[in-house]
Design an enzyme around this catalytic site. Structure first.
Site, short mmCIF file in Angstrom:
data_model
loop_
_atom_site.label_atom_id
_atom_site.label_comp_id
_atom_site.label_asym_id
_atom_site.label_seq_id
_atom_site.Cartn_x
_atom_site.Cartn_y
_atom_site.Cartn_z
N HIS A 79 0.85 -1.08 -0.09
CA HIS A 79 -0.16 0.02 -0.01
C HIS A 79 1.00 1.40 0.03
CE1 HIS A 79 -3.84 -2.11 1.41
NE2 HIS A 79 -3.46 -2.72 0.60
N GLU B 97 1.20 3.64 2.08
CA GLU B 97 2.10 4.01 3.31
C GLU B 97 3.38 3.11 3.46
OE1 GLU B 97 -2.52 4.10 4.68
OE2 GLU B 97 -1.19 3.17 2.97
N ALA C 76 -18.65 11.81 -26.60
CA ALA C 76 -17.76 12.94 -27.24
C ALA C 76 -18.76 13.72 -28.11
CB ALA C 76 -16.82 12.44 -28.28
N LEU D 107 -13.45 -1.96 -28.55
CA LEU D 107 -13.55 -1.71 -27.12
C LEU D 107 -12.36 -2.23 -26.34
CD1 LEU D 107 -17.51 -2.27 -26.72
CD2 LEU D 107 -16.15 0.01 -27.49
N GLU E 138 -20.08 3.51 -23.41
CA GLU E 138 -19.55 4.22 -24.48
C GLU E 138 -20.59 4.20 -25.77
OE1 GLU E 138 -15.55 3.78 -25.73
OE2 GLU E 138 -15.04 3.18 -23.89
N GLY F 36 -24.21 5.10 -27.63
CA GLY F 36 -24.52 6.31 -28.16
C GLY F 36 -25.74 7.04 -27.47
N LEU G 56 -28.95 4.81 -25.75
CA LEU G 56 -28.76 4.11 -24.47
C LEU G 56 -28.20 5.16 -23.34
CD1 LEU G 56 -27.91 1.56 -23.14
CD2 LEU G 56 -25.72 1.69 -24.31
#
Length: 377
Positions: free
Chosen positions: A63, A65, A167, A217, A308, A310, A313
């Site tokens: 981790h 720390e 986008a 994708l 991602e 359109g 959706l």
């Protein structure tokens, strides 16, 4: 709200706040490598000098720390530790960080956000019992959700975390017209999308996006995340063409297709023969029932989804109150009337009162990334 989530009003110096903010910033370097664990950063300071710093770099690895303590070595004794998230208090793949800080001789710990997990929490108490002055949480749980959205959502809601990426042009369009692929943003924005993918368990699209864009994708323009990203496709009639690019890379990136319960058995068999996992779910008058889809997604062990898809959706997910974050890449261009609107595709106004800007806008080439988060329940 638990008492531990109430921000600590102890007065901190400008230097304290700056070091704590630096811990938050270096924590982000772990994106894509540590999930479902949270991003955490730690800075050790002695006599106003940074003597060690670290961030959680890899799931199952040390981790933040521990890395900072190893960097500081003996200089950790008498130092102040600035940690973005409350030091953990449980024995898992790594030892408890709270005990490590005590054993190293750290005299003061300032942490940003309270640990939401019941098992992981309690680090503050362990530090205090060890004689360390503890200040925190300095920020409220909203800050935690900004930095570690899926981690906090799953801990508090138990359902998959859903983010939406779009986008769009300055006049609010994502395409010039239906059925035509439109490159709205530039290469730098595309690279950022690939980087974002590495921090999610799965990517979701609908049939229309697949038909128009024929996407793979996968992550190709950024370093790969710690585990492959699953692809989720809504295909009510099981009509995905056999030569679609999304059937590539199935060994590394599993493909899950969601169809309607009445879809053709022969078409389902075809998709399965190509290597896809097919799930039949109910439908509504607007398409596949999204709550049922997310129920299956949860059963698959998926905790975070980047949509991602359109406009159709995207708008459906927002109307169902399923979206927790919006990644909006805005290009400095206009596409003019007659295009595909990003929002309000059905003529129905969407309610935006529940979304607020969180992270600062970022430039990626000529495009601007704006991030909006849903208000906490």
């Amino acid at each position: 709200m638990n008492h531990a989530e109430i921000p600590d009003q102890t007065e901190l110096s400008r230097e304290d706040l700056a070091y704590l903010d630096w811990a938050r910033k270096i924590a982000r370097r772990g994106w894509g490598r540590v999930h479902p664990n949270p991003l955490v950063g730690c800075v050790l300071v002695l006599n106003n000098q940074v003597v060690g710093e670290g961030y959680h770099r890899e799931f199952g690895g040390p981790h933040a720390e521990i890395i900072a303590l190893e960097a500081a070595k003996s200089k950790a004794e008498g130092a102040t530790a600035y940690v973005s998230l409350e030091p953990c208090n449980h024995e898992g793949k790594t030892p408890p960080c709270s005990q490590a800080l005590v054993q190293a001789g750290v005299v003061r710990v300032i942490y940003g956000v309270a640990e939401p997990g019941v098992k992981e929490g309690g680090g503050r108490n362990t530090l205090a019992r060890g004689g360390i002055e503890v200040i925190g949480p300095v920020w409220d749980s909203i800050a935690g959700r900004i930095e570690n959205p899926s981690f906090f959502h799953v801990q508090t809601h138990g359902t998959p975390y859903i983010a939406l990426k779009l986008a769009l042009s300055l006049d609010g369009y994502i395409g010039i017209r239906g059925g035509v692929r439109t490159q709205v943003t530039g290469l730098d924005a595309e690279r950022e999308v690939h980087r974002l993918r590495t921090g999610f368990d799965a990517i979701l699209i609908g049939t229309e996006t697949l038909r128009v864009d024929n996407p793979r994708l996968t992550v190709r323009m950024a370093p790969h995340g710690r585990r492959p990203v699953r692809r989720l496709v809504l295909d009510a009639r099981a009509e995905l063409p056999s030569d679609a690019a999304i059937f590539d890379d199935l060994e590394l990136n599993p493909l899950h297709i969601f169809t309607h319960q009445d879809a053709s058995e022969s078409e389902i068999t075809r998709l399965e023969s190509l290597g896809a996992h097919v799930h039949s779910v109910p439908k509504t008058n607007l398409g596949l029932d999204l709550e049922s889809v997310m129920g299956v997604v949860q059963e698959l062990g998926v905790e975070s989804v980047l949509c991602e898809g359109g406009a159709k959706l995207a708008n459906s997910l927002i109307r169902k109150d399923l979206v927790q974050r919006l990644y909006l890449f805005v290009a400095p261009k206009t596409l003019g009337p007659g295009g595909i609107l990003a929002f309000g595709d059905s003529g129905e106004s969407l309610k935006w009162d529940n979304f607020l800007p969180t992270l600062a806008p970022e430039l990626h080439g000529r495009d601007t990334l704006i991030v909006l988060d849903r208000k906490s329940d």
